[in-house]
Scaffold this motif. Structure first.
Motif, mmCIF file in Angstrom:
data_model
loop_
_atom_site.group_PDB
_atom_site.id
_atom_site.type_symbol
_atom_site.label_atom_id
_atom_site.label_comp_id
_atom_site.label_asym_id
_atom_site.label_seq_id
_atom_site.Cartn_x
_atom_site.Cartn_y
_atom_site.Cartn_z
ATOM 1 N N ARG A 39 83.612 12.197 28.905
ATOM 2 C CA ARG A 39 82.297 11.734 29.355
ATOM 3 C C ARG A 39 81.367 12.920 29.465
ATOM 4 O O ARG A 39 81.675 13.913 30.099
ATOM 5 C CB ARG A 39 82.409 11.053 30.712
ATOM 6 C CG ARG A 39 83.020 9.678 30.641
ATOM 7 C CD ARG A 39 81.958 8.632 30.283
ATOM 8 N NE ARG A 39 82.570 7.429 29.742
ATOM 9 C CZ ARG A 39 82.823 7.264 28.436
ATOM 10 N NH1 ARG A 39 82.512 8.193 27.583
ATOM 11 N NH2 ARG A 39 83.377 6.170 28.003
ATOM 12 N N GLN A 40 80.230 12.796 28.854
ATOM 13 C CA GLN A 40 79.252 13.870 28.951
ATOM 14 C C GLN A 40 78.278 13.573 30.075
ATOM 15 O O GLN A 40 78.113 12.433 30.492
ATOM 16 C CB GLN A 40 78.490 14.008 27.634
ATOM 17 C CG GLN A 40 79.372 14.371 26.471
ATOM 18 C CD GLN A 40 79.906 15.789 26.570
ATOM 19 O OE1 GLN A 40 79.217 16.667 27.083
ATOM 20 N NE2 GLN A 40 81.123 16.005 26.132
ATOM 21 N N GLY A 41 77.635 14.631 30.563
ATOM 22 C CA GLY A 41 76.615 14.448 31.586
ATOM 23 C C GLY A 41 75.350 13.918 30.959
ATOM 24 O O GLY A 41 75.340 13.438 29.819
ATOM 25 N N ILE A 42 74.271 14.001 31.730
ATOM 26 C CA ILE A 42 73.007 13.554 31.151
ATOM 27 C C ILE A 42 72.647 14.460 29.981
ATOM 28 O O ILE A 42 72.909 15.657 30.003
ATOM 29 C CB ILE A 42 71.870 13.583 32.202
ATOM 30 C CG1 ILE A 42 71.991 14.862 33.045
ATOM 31 C CG2 ILE A 42 71.876 12.327 33.041
ATOM 32 C CD1 ILE A 42 70.738 15.179 33.808
ATOM 33 N N GLU A 43 72.046 13.846 29.002
ATOM 34 C CA GLU A 43 71.726 14.601 27.797
ATOM 35 C C GLU A 43 70.273 14.423 27.454
ATOM 36 O O GLU A 43 69.692 13.365 27.704
ATOM 37 C CB GLU A 43 72.534 14.070 26.605
ATOM 38 C CG GLU A 43 73.916 14.604 26.529
ATOM 39 C CD GLU A 43 74.655 13.970 25.372
ATOM 40 O OE1 GLU A 43 74.023 13.219 24.610
ATOM 41 O OE2 GLU A 43 75.857 14.222 25.262
ATOM 42 N N ALA A 44 69.721 15.449 26.869
ATOM 43 C CA ALA A 44 68.360 15.306 26.356
ATOM 44 C C ALA A 44 68.391 14.359 25.167
ATOM 45 O O ALA A 44 69.398 14.250 24.470
ATOM 46 C CB ALA A 44 67.815 16.655 25.941
ATOM 47 N N ALA B 133 83.231 14.820 20.684
ATOM 48 C CA ALA B 133 83.054 14.326 22.040
ATOM 49 C C ALA B 133 81.714 13.621 22.215
ATOM 50 O O ALA B 133 81.422 13.117 23.281
ATOM 51 C CB ALA B 133 83.161 15.485 23.025
ATOM 52 N N GLU B 134 80.923 13.602 21.191
ATOM 53 C CA GLU B 134 79.610 12.963 21.315
ATOM 54 C C GLU B 134 79.782 11.466 21.516
ATOM 55 O O GLU B 134 80.544 10.808 20.834
ATOM 56 C CB GLU B 134 78.788 13.205 20.043
ATOM 57 C CG GLU B 134 78.544 14.649 19.734
ATOM 58 C CD GLU B 134 77.701 15.333 20.780
ATOM 59 O OE1 GLU B 134 77.029 14.620 21.542
ATOM 60 O OE2 GLU B 134 77.745 16.567 20.849
ATOM 61 N N ARG B 135 79.011 10.951 22.455
ATOM 62 C CA ARG B 135 79.050 9.506 22.637
ATOM 63 C C ARG B 135 78.108 8.826 21.658
ATOM 64 O O ARG B 135 78.402 7.812 21.077
ATOM 65 C CB ARG B 135 78.649 9.153 24.062
ATOM 66 C CG ARG B 135 79.759 9.293 25.052
ATOM 67 C CD ARG B 135 79.239 9.056 26.427
ATOM 68 N NE ARG B 135 78.123 9.976 26.707
ATOM 69 C CZ ARG B 135 77.185 9.719 27.594
ATOM 70 N NH1 ARG B 135 77.184 8.605 28.245
ATOM 71 N NH2 ARG B 135 76.240 10.599 27.825
ATOM 72 N N LEU C 179 70.832 21.288 27.820
ATOM 73 C CA LEU C 179 70.144 20.092 27.326
ATOM 74 C C LEU C 179 71.123 19.087 26.732
ATOM 75 O O LEU C 179 71.002 17.889 26.954
ATOM 76 C CB LEU C 179 69.127 20.492 26.249
ATOM 77 C CG LEU C 179 67.755 20.966 26.755
ATOM 78 C CD1 LEU C 179 67.004 21.637 25.625
ATOM 79 C CD2 LEU C 179 66.940 19.802 27.300
ATOM 80 N N ARG C 180 72.032 19.583 25.947
ATOM 81 C CA ARG C 180 72.852 18.664 25.160
ATOM 82 C C ARG C 180 74.356 18.814 25.384
ATOM 83 O O ARG C 180 75.121 17.997 24.886
ATOM 84 C CB ARG C 180 72.594 18.885 23.667
ATOM 85 C CG ARG C 180 71.197 18.546 23.204
ATOM 86 C CD ARG C 180 70.976 17.064 23.032
ATOM 87 N NE ARG C 180 71.908 16.449 22.108
ATOM 88 C CZ ARG C 180 71.982 15.134 21.886
ATOM 89 N NH1 ARG C 180 71.178 14.324 22.539
ATOM 90 N NH2 ARG C 180 72.842 14.652 21.041
ATOM 91 N N GLY C 181 74.759 19.863 26.054
ATOM 92 C CA GLY C 181 76.201 20.081 26.189
ATOM 93 C C GLY C 181 76.736 20.837 24.995
ATOM 94 O O GLY C 181 77.192 21.963 25.117
ATOM 95 N N ASN C 182 76.643 20.225 23.846
ATOM 96 C CA ASN C 182 77.115 20.889 22.643
ATOM 97 C C ASN C 182 76.003 21.772 22.097
ATOM 98 O O ASN C 182 74.903 21.316 21.851
ATOM 99 C CB ASN C 182 77.532 19.847 21.603
ATOM 100 C CG ASN C 182 78.424 20.456 20.537
ATOM 101 O OD1 ASN C 182 78.630 21.662 20.509
ATOM 102 N ND2 ASN C 182 78.929 19.611 19.658
ATOM 103 N N VAL C 183 76.309 23.042 21.948
ATOM 104 C CA VAL C 183 75.278 23.976 21.502
ATOM 105 C C VAL C 183 74.976 23.785 20.018
ATOM 106 O O VAL C 183 73.839 23.875 19.589
ATOM 107 C CB VAL C 183 75.717 25.429 21.781
ATOM 108 C CG1 VAL C 183 74.680 26.402 21.269
ATOM 109 C CG2 VAL C 183 75.915 25.630 23.267
HETATM 110 NA NA NA Z 1 77.168 16.149 23.858
#
Ligand code: NA
Ligand code: NA
Lengths: 959, 512, 89, 128, 118, 163
Positions: free
Chosen positions: A778-783, A926-928, C83-87
């Motif tokens: 699970r990822q946090g909030i994302e732009a 891991a991208e949702r 911003l995105r987690g993944n750079v």
């Molecule tokens: Na991500």
């Protein structure tokens, strides 16, 4: 054929029975007989020489530097034992052919048997004590295989292991003892050692050496308190028991005592230990044998007892006792082997070896019964049989033996031993063969095929022959053998005869006979007495010891190897500290006189920032992102320090490597927990702090200590030769690509391997548990926008500019700060910017060269540059350079080192791209939500990205 | 100057990138890798032949004179070790054709790089270059350790890598200190300069030397620096673990090299600085190794601890720093490398034949080829435990003999022999369970055991086991060679002269 | 005169660095720290330029350029991470 | 010559001053968006003045014209706005309070950090 | 100045060692990078300190900083870069496989199916 | 001179100039090398440049740059005053929306960059459809005026240059 082959014939012969078994059991047995017969013939061929007083020798060097040679000699003792081993071996082979059932893997059996036979022959014929120790351990190993032959029997496995541990362990003691003996005597050659008995006995190392040798002998010969293994070895098939425990294995210990008798015997401590141990063993073995119900167990303990008898005789230390011992060895071998075989027949035919279920067999199987009764009679020491004669001799010797000044204790106990011997022999004979015929045998018993009883008969023949005509049959053998045992001393006058007149021995013998019969009659009462005594503990103690050792070692290993990295680190760092401090303290030191540089403000600031950062990092490392930011700070500080202290190349390298590391850590952190849980326990923190503080103090102190002194370095050469010899003014770069180019070659290979390993590691994470965890992450909030427009546009503008900078840094490296490594990182940074701004796939699609290929080409380019110098007959990596002139352009320099540097460059770019794109690929898993495809998330109508995609090279999957 | 000296490094260094270029053609990869290994073996033999005359042959990379450039040195010791590596590599390469090479990516490239690192470490005559090749060797070993993945391997891998990174750090500290005092990196030059270090810097120099010793001791798995070994080797794929058998020996090799050449008898203020530390640590290593053998519940763990134990034996011999001790140590090096590798391969062969029981020391249904496996295991166990007639026994004999002059001879003998017994117990327990007790398990077990019967891997294991037999049979000639090697080590003057030549006095010469 | 100016500049940069460090330690948000790092890089670039003037050498020019590039990439990477987690996606 | 020296010295001091102001802003201002203005100053006028000083120095005083300082300026002018915007975007994403304070875009979509770009250039959703 | 460098080396080492003694992989990695910073400085300092004397050959320049340790440190930086990259990925990969990033736990019984090819 | 050979003439020139700046040395050899790089690098990186950004009126670029530089100097002094003498919380900071007439990515980027580089304003975000800029002002009373100034002073000129 030389006698050197004597042990080797059976050893090598062991290869064949397993192959021959395919042709049937008879062929297999024949194939086994062949080497035995051959060895026997070879042995007997030497007999005339030996009996003429000579010794036959053969010697080959094996490990002369360490005293080990392959020396074989045949003297009276060796001939006697080897003859016994091979002769009885012959019978055993025949017997086993009929004894083993078709289900038993006979090839394996015979192979083991021959191995054992060869090892035994080796023991008794070795003229080098180290070679003897070698064969000695081989007998332990091969007997291990033989005892464990019936693998399905737990008793067999345990017995085999126990025998191996006790006799193998004893072998180690013996090895140590013999090494000591060799040292004392100044030679490992037995024939020389035997000449130096006085020297050996006078040595201060005599006692430890003696104890070690006796340790070997006693374990092998099952002397008290090591006697416990032997009965458990009875789980082996009967032919094995018959062989190992009558004539061979257990006799090895006695053989050793006899062999070394001239060197070791005669001292007070020898007499005290050896005769006592023998005496005790004789009594204990006989006592236990009296109460066993398993026929093999009776024989086993009786063997223990008789071995004790022989040991005791040798322990007396007199030549006459030695003669008696030799005589009894011979006699025991015959009747005991016969008994074992007959027990095997009983077991085979009646289906049981339990004395309580047998009786009256003499009538059902008369041949076997007769033979067994004769052998048992000999064991009991009945007149007209050979056992009687040697027992008489023993009693005679015992009658005159004083132990520690006491004149009656040895004769009394020896008589008691003889008494018990009569008792258990009587019990064996009467309960099995005499008495009423029963109706409840597991199998109806009858005499077996001749193949089984004939070997017994062959053994019973000498029992009678020696018993009746000892002088004629045995004198020659005994005297020659005894002569060899006692070495240089003159052989005492002895007469092997039935009647010596009324001697103390005769009286003792009669006493023993009568008492023995009495004991047999009073067996039940004695049995009650035995049951009231504490049970024998030896095996239990052994088992408990082994299992305690296993449990203990498991606990110890579990306590030490906890798998905890912090603990390992604490121990390792602690060790480094201790050794380092000890190292420093053990040398002299005085501070040098080198003038120190004055502190300046920027340096002080950087220092303060570094210290503060360290402190904050320790306090706040739980926040991982913060820790990362702080570590970037430290990187900046360190590169500034390099810059300050005249190392621009280092500064450039440090920061460019750091930024890539930081990005890598960020990529990883995306998939890792964001925080490190707080650790409880102040003690732990204090401990760690103490270790860390000491380490810091130590290394800082060392650095300071070194910096106070002046240095005369080889690098003045590098400075002097950089321009004229290496063609560059940047000495650091010239060192890297020329003076020490080989280091750099290794270094780029490290990078290449790192990339390959990372690739391989992550490639596999796209499957299995890791892939599932990734998918559920699970990822946090994302732009909402993955590729911000402004970033995309600016990085695109930067790309050619930064690449130009990269080229610049590459080309100038030889003369000014820069070079292939930094240039590679700069170019990688330029490409990384694209990937960060516009996405991994978009950027990868536009790269013109596969990262794997780039890596390979980089390493190859560097390597080929090195190899090119072979063309000029120069060593690897010999560089060359020249100044050229072209119109318009002017003068310029070309150096082979640049080609090398280009290899470095390519490898660096390849490494960074391969590693980072690979980890990014994993992150993408891991991208949702699907990530918008680059380059920018905002599209403008007039901008035709579609057209671009068509023009772009096809997407490259790294592989 | 013979270019062959650099060949053991250059051959794998070229093979590996070529393998990368043909990464999409597995069969071609195998051929290239095998060919490179065979070539390496041939070169190893040739170099050994060259070194046998007792001449020390320097190879000046880049044509720079020592001590300014990097120099490779071929002497008896380095030639022996290179040959040993090549022999081991051949067996491992053969074994990997089992299918191991296809379990992950880049096996053959990593394998070749690992060989390059080992050979570089063995041949170099420069302490910093030694560091570089250590790193090449280590990072390739990380790759090989992790080959094929799996959670255990990853945990073990992290420990292994982290501990070795600390080791690398320590290496740099040590090299730095030594450079800081002497101003040079070339081993021969160091030998000269170290003997001239005055009292003022003796403490620093001694510290540097001892830290360097710890670096090598870490590689050699000397207790208490051994933690990484049991976990890492147990988790490693069999061929990797087998190849790693040489890596601990590289640690021992470096101790021998550095502490005879630089900090040996002529080491001035730092003469024999490591010797007092080695012996006690080696004795404890013996104890820990033996305890581990007895404690193991899994075959491969047992093998790992046996390797630790064997390193203890080896280092006991090293600690004497005399001709007999070094001869024994070198013999034991040959022996324990071959047998360690053989046992790793065997434990894998056995495990693959036992279905879900793998290497667990518990009875299982009888395996395919139980007789052959049992026989091989028996021989290997004998050799490892030091029972006659294989090389372990000879090695043990030599060590015990070499220990004679030591003040601690009694302790050494006692511990060597007592731990031998413990190792015998451990192996006999394991063997009886694996081969005897298993045969006793009900044959009608529902679960059919796998039947991997391939020739190549078996051949590799058999070759290694026969290697120990050959070592035993030819102990005499082998030992004579090793004795000459030990003598060469104990007399560094020719080495120094060969490397430094007349440059010592001749100012600053240009390129050779 | 230039030397004095350089000394003043050193002082100013020093104070600036300390201020940035204060923000780095204080936070409160991780972005404040990223910003502090970015500012610090700018101060370092300035420091390098002044050092070049001080020692009258352009030897450190590339270092300044590289610091600028690296500082940019580091900051962008941190922001992209936040911003995105993944750079790199 | 002296005038050149004075010029260079002045530029150095100016540069140093604005660097200090930038960092002071970073340390002093109360929230991230306001602090963000600090480093921008430092970058532009601070570094700019120093680089010009450096160029002048080498060209006018050392007599070794050097204009490569321009490159650093160019680089910083290109990258600083991006850095600032990235930080601002991250701040907007992380601070609910700031999100609430944002003015509307005036179009059909929201701000890029919070709202996905419309497919095919046509707006679909609007956050505010 | 030497005392500053020496103490910085000491502090960096202490921080590094403290961090590698933690129980999770990430601080261990950060600790290792701190250690490598410290050691790079240390190795560099073994060539002694010099200000404004970069080893770039130029006419009229008297002394140069010792270039040899600089070259060594450069090699060390590159190598530690590769090593750090690998261990980071290793930690990540381990976490993905097991769901834990602790480094103070015993590995599960070393015999499991994945070890052997099937 | 085909587009294949010189995908981005402007870029080629820029690269050549950057090269000369880097080497800090205008000799024939360096010019040739610079031109070579100016040819090679754009060609190698053409895949990353989907289309050619066009500056339609290069002459206006100079003027624009001059204006921006002036603004930077002036407003820097202004901001320095605020930072030094005003208490942080008393600054009336706020976000404003700048609707965009520009439709070119490079132009928008330049505008956003200009806004940030001129002190007192930071461009914080772009609307998801690319039609508005989010600008943070450090101290402003009149948002309308700020927006108008941006549009008039910068955006208008950029539109001339790029579109
Ligand atoms: Na991500
Ligand atoms: Na690093």
């Amino acid at each position: 054929m030389t006698i050197a082959f004597l042990p080797l014939i059976p050893l090598l012969g062991a290869l064949f029975p397993p192959l021959a078994i395919k042709s049937g059991r008879n062929v297999c047995a024949l194939v086994t007989l062949l080497p035995t017969v051959a060895a026997l013939v070879l042995l007997l061929a030497a007999a005339p020489t030996v009996y003429a007083g000579g010794v036959v020798r053969a010697q080959y060097e094996w490990l002369p530097q360490f005293g080990l040679s392959y020396s074989i000699f045949i003297d009276g003792l060796g001939l006697f034992f080897a003859g016994m081993i091979l002769g009885i071996g012959l019978l055993i082979i025949i017997y086993a052919r009929y004894y083993l059932s078709p289900k038993d893997p006979m090839g394996r059996f015979y192979a083991y048997l021959l191995l054992f036979q060869g090892a035994m022959v080796g023991v008794v014929l070795s003229d080098n004590i180290l070679l003897l120790a070698t064969f000695w351990e081989l007998t332990s190993l091969s007997s291990f295989l033989l005892i464990g032959y019936w693998r399905h029997l737990p008793g067999g496995r345990q017995g085999a292991r126990m025998a191996l541990v006790v006799t193998g362990g004893g072998g180690l003691l013996l090895l140590a003892g013999l090494l000591l003996l060799g040292r004392i005597a100044g030679s490992y050659e037995l024939s020389e050692i035997l000449q130096r008995g006085d020297m050996v006995r006078a040595s201060p190392l005599y006692v430890p050496m003696l104890l070690l040798v006796l340790g070997g002998a006693f374990t092998k010969s099952a002397q008290f308190p090591f006697h416990f293994w032997l009965p458990h070895a009875m789980a082996a098939p009967t032919p094995v028991s018959a062989y190992l425990h009558s004539a061979t294995m257990v006799k090895a210990g006695v053989f050793l005592l006899a062999r070394l008798w001239p060197v070791l015997a005669g001292t007070e401590i020898w007499i005290l230990i050896v005769s006592l141990v023998g005496l005790i063993t004789m009594l204990v073995g006989a006592w236990i044998a009296l109460f066993k119900d398993d026929l093999k167990a009776i024989l086993a303990y009786s063997t223990v007892s008789h071995l004790g008898l022989m040991t005791m005789l040798l322990g007396f230390g007199t030549p006459m006792a030695a003669v008696a011992a030799v005589f009894h060895i011979l006699n025991h071998a015959t009747f005991k082997a016969a008994l074992f075989m007959s027990v095997g027949i009983v077991d085979h035919e009646a289906g049981t070896r339990d004395i309580r279920r047998l009786g009256g067999l003499l009538y059902l199987m008369p041949i076997t019964g007769t033979l067994a009764l004769i052998a048992a009679g000999s064991m009991a020491g009945l007149p007209l049989l050979n056992g009687f004669l040697s027992k008489e001799m023993m009693l005679e010797e015992a009658a005159h033996a004083a132990y520690a000044g006491n004149a009656w204790i040895v004769p009394a106990l020896a008589t008691l031993g003889a008494l018990l011997s009569v008792a258990y022999s009587a019990r064996l004979a009467i309960k099995v063969y005499l008495g009423p015929v029963r109706s409840d045998y597991p199998h109806p018993p009858h005499d077996p095929p001749a193949g089984l009883w004939l070997p017994v008969a062959v053994l019973v023949a000498p029992v009678i022959a020696i018993g009746l005509l000892p002088a004629l049959v045995a004198t020659r053998v005994v005297s020659q053998t005894a002569l060899a045992v006692i070495g240089g001393e003159p052989l005492p006058i002895f007469k092997l005869a039935l009647w010596h007149g009324v001697t103390p021995a005769l009286l003792m013998s009669i006493l023993a006979f009568a008492g023995g019969l009495g004991a047999f009659v009073a067996w039940s009462a004695l049995d009650r007495l035995r049951l009231s005594l504490p049970p024998p503990e030896a095996k239990r103690i052994f088992d408990a010891t082994v299992s305690a050792a296993v449990t203990g070692s498991r606990a110890a290993i579990a306590a030490l190897h906890t798998g905890s990295l912090p603990r390992y680190f604490a121990v390792i760092v602690g060790t480094i500290l201790i050794v380092g401090i000890a190292g420093f303290a053990s040398g002299s030191y005085s501070p040098g006189m080198r003038p120190m540089l004055p502190v300046n403000a920027p340096a002080f600031t950087v220092w303060a920032i570094l210290i503060a950062t360290c402190a904050v990092t320790i306090a706040a490392h739980g926040n991982r992102l913060l820790a990362l930011i702080l570590s970037s700070m430290v990187g900046l500080g360190v590169s500034l320090a390099f810059l300050q202290f005249s190392a621009p190349d280092l500064a450039l390298t440090q920061i460019s490597a750091d930024v890539v590391t930081t990005i890598l850590l960020l990529l990883a952190l995306n998939l890792l927990p964001r925080t490190t849980p707080r650790e409880t326990g102040h003690a732990r923190k204090f401990r760690d702090g103490a270790i860390a503080g000491l380490a810091g103090l130590g290394i800082g102190g060392l650095a300071y200590a070194v910096m106070t002194t002046d240095l005369q370095s080889i690098s003045s050469y590098h400075i002097a030769q950089s321009k004229p010899g290496g063609g560059g003014t940047n000495v650091v770069n010239v060192i890297l690509v020329d003076f020490r180019g080989f280091d750099t070659f290794g270094e780029i290979i490290v990078l290449c391997i790192a990339a390959l390993a990372i690739y391989a590691l992550l490639e596999s994470s796209l499957r299995g548990a890791a892939a599932r965890r990734l998918a559920s992450m699970r990822q946090g909030i994302e732009a909402a926008d993955a590729h911000p427009l402004m970033l995309v546009v600016v990085t695109r503008v930067l790309l050619p500019l930064v690449l130009t900078v990269g080229v610049y840094i590459f080309l100038r490296g030889h003369n000014l700060p820069g070079g292939g490594f930094v240039a590679g990182l700069v170019v990688a940074i330029a490409l990384l910017m694209q990937a960060i701004a516009s996405g991994y796939e978009w950027a990868a699609m536009r790269r013109r060269i596969n990262a794997h290929t780039m890596l390979a080409l980089g390493v190859l380019a560097a390597g080929l540059t090195g190899l090119a110098s072979f063309l000029f007959a120069r060593p690897f990596l010999t560089s060359t350079f020249g100044y050229f002139h072209l119109p318009v352009i002017g003068e310029f320099e070309l150096a082979s080192a640049m080609a090398f540097d280009a290899g470095v460059f390519l490898t660096v770019v390849g490494t960074v791209l391969l590693s980072l794109s690979q980890i990014a690929r994993v992150g993408a898993r891991a991208e949702r939500n699907p990530v918008p495809e680059g380059p920018s998330d905002i599209r403008f109508p007039q901008r035709a990205d579609a057209a671009v995609s068509a023009a772009a090279p096809t997407y490259r999957q790294e592989d | 100057m013979s270019h062959w000296i650099v060949a053991p490094i250059v051959i794998p260094a070229f093979a590996a990138p070529l393998l990368l270029l043909v990464r999409r053609a597995p069969h071609l990869q195998r051929k290239v890798s095998l060919a490179a290994t065979a070539l390496l073996l041939a070169v190893g033999i040739a170099l050994y032949g060259l070194a046998m005359d007792g001449t020390v042959r320097p190879y000046f990379l880049g044509s720079w004179p020592a001590p300014y450039g990097i120099v490779l040195v071929l002497d008896r010791l380095s030639a022996t070790m290179v040959l040993l590596t090549a022999v081991l590599a051949s067996a491992v390469a053969l074994y990997s054709l089992n299918g191991w090479d296809e379990k992950g990516h880049h096996f053959h490239s990593l394998f070749q790089f690992q060989l390059m690192g080992i050979n570089g470490a063995l041949l170099t005559g420069d302490v910093f270059n030694l560091f570089v090749f250590f790193e090449v060797m280590l990072i390739a070993s990380y790759g090989l350790l992790l080959h094929g993945g799996g959670s255990n391997r990853l945990r073990a891998g992290f420990q292994y890598v982290a501990i070795n990174l600390v080791g690398s750090t320590l290496f740099l500290v040590a090299v730095g200190l030594i450079y800081g005092v002497t101003g040079t990196l070339n081993m021969a030059d160091l030998a000269v300069k170290v003997s001239q270090v005055t009292g003022d810097s003796a403490a620093i120099l001694r510290t540097g030397a001892l830290l360097l010793f710890l670096v090598f001791a870490l590689k050699a798995a000397l207790v208490p620096l051994h933690w990484w070994l049991p976990t890492a080797y147990a988790a490693a794929p069999a061929p990797s673990a087998a190849l790693f058998a040489i890596m601990t020996k590289v640690g021992a090799y470096c101790i021998i090299r550095v502490f005879t050449l630089i900090f040996g008898a002529d080491g001035g203020a730092a003469a024999f600085v490591a010797a007092p530390w080695i012996l006690p640590a080696a004795l404890v290593t013996l104890l820990i190794g033996a305890l581990g053998v007895l404690a193991s519940r899994v075959l491969v763990d047992l093998v790992c601890f046996a390797v630790v134990w064997s390193m203890g034996s080896l280092l006991v011999a090293v600690s004497f720093f005399d001709a007999q001790g070094l001869t024994a140590a070198l013999y034991y090096t040959l022996h324990s490398t071959l047998i360690g590798a053989a046992l790793f391969l065997l434990s894998n062969l056995i495990a693959t034949r036992r279905g879900r029981w793998h290497g667990l020391l518990q009875p299982s249904p009888s395996m395919v080829q139980a007789g052959l496996m049992g026989g091989l295991f028996f021989l290997a166990a004998i050799a490892m435990a030091g029972l006659p007639p294989l090389s372990g026994f000879i090695g043990k004999l030599m060590i015990l003999a070499a220990a004679w002059p030591s003040a601690l001879a009694g302790w050494i003998w006692a511990i060597v022999l007592a731990t031998s017994l413990v190792v015998i117990v451990g192996f006999s327990r394991a063997g009886t369970v694996l081969f005897w007790k298993s045969e006793a398990v009900d044959a009608s077990h529902p679960e059919p055991l796998p039947e991997p019967v391939r020739i190549a891997p078996l051949t590799a294991a058999i070759l290694l086991v026969s290697g120990t037999a050959l070592l035993a049979v030819f102990a005499g000639p082998v030992t004579r060679q090793l004795e000459a090697t030990a003598q060469q080590l104990l007399d560094p003057a020719p080495y120094i002269a060969a490397v430094l030549g007349e440059q010592q006095t001749a100012g600053l010469p240009g390129r050779r | 005169m230039i030397a004095s100016a350089c000394l003043i500049a050193f002082g100013a940069i020093l104070v600036s660095a300390v201020l940035a460090l204060f923000r780095l330690v204080r936070g409160p948000d991780v972005l404040d720290r990223v910003l502090a790092l970015d500012t610090l890089v700018i101060n370092i670039i300035a420091l390098i330029v002044v050092i070049g003037l001080w020692f009258r050498t352009s030897m450190y020019f590339e270092a300044a350029l590289l610091f600028a590039m690296v500082g940019f990439l580091t900051t962008v990477a941190f922001c992209k991470y936040l911003l995105r987690g993944n750079v790199i996606e | 010559m002296a005038i050149f020296e004075t010029l260079v010295a002045l530029l150095i001091v100016i540069g140093a001053f604005f660097l200090f102001v930038g960092s002071l802003g970073l340390a002093k201002l109360p929230d991230l968006m306001r602090r963000l203005h600090g480093p921008t100053k430092a970058t532009t006028l601070g570094i700019g003045a120093l680089l010009i000083a450096s160029m002048f120095y080498f060209a006018l005083i050392e007599g070794d014209p050097s204009i490569h300082e321009l490159l650093i300026t160019l680089f910083l002018f290109l990258t600083a706005p991006v850095t600032a915007q990235m930080i601002a975007k991250a701040y907007i994403l992380r601070s609910q309070q700031t999100q609430n304070a944002l003015p509307p875009t005036g179009g059909r979509t929201g701000w890029a950090t919070l709202d996905p770009a419309p497919a095919d250039g046509s707006a679909e959703t609007s956050r505010d | 100045m030497e005392i500053l460098v020496a103490s910085a080396i000491g502090f960096l080492t202490a921080a590094g060692i403290y961090l590698i003694l933690r129980m999770h992989s990430f601080p261990v990695i950060i600790g290792l990078t701190f250690l490598s910073y410290a050691i790079n400085l240390f190795l560099f300092a073994m060539g002694r300190l010099a200000i404004d004397r970069p080893p770039i050959i130029a006419s009229g320049v008297e002394g140069y900083a010792d270039p040899l340790p600089q070259a060594l440190v450069l090699t060390a930086i590159v190598i530690s870069f590769g090593m750090t990259a690998l261990i980071v990925v290793l930690a990540l990969r381990g976490f993905l496989e097991t769901g834990s990033d602790r480094v103070d736990e015993r590995p599960s019984p070393s015999d499991s199916g994945e070890r052997y090819p099937s | 001179m085909s587009a294949r050979l010189f995908p981005h003439p402007l870029l080629s020139i820029t690269v050549a100039i950057v090269w000369l700046l880097l080497v800090n040395d205008i000799t024939a050899g360096q010019v040739v090398l610079g031109l070579f790089l100016g040819w090679a690098i754009p060609k190698l990186t053409s895949a990353y440049w989907p289309d050619r950004p066009l500056i339609r009126r290069p002459g206006k670029v100079i003027a624009y740059a001059f204006i921006v530089l002036m603004d930077i100097v002036i407003s820097n002094i202004q901001v320095a005053y605020w930072v030094l003498y005003r208490r942080g919380p008393s600054l009336r900071s706020r976000f404003v929306t700048v609707p965009l007439d520009l439709t070119n990515a490079e132009a928008i980027t330049t505008l956003a960059g200009t806004i940030t580089m001129t002190p007192g304003t930071v461009s914080a975000d772009l609307s998801a459809d690319g039609k508005a800029l989010l600008v943070h002002c450090l101290e402003t009373d009149d948002a309308e005026a700020t927006v108008a100034q941006i549009k008039d002073r910068y955006e208008r000129r950029l539109k001339e240059i790029f579109e």
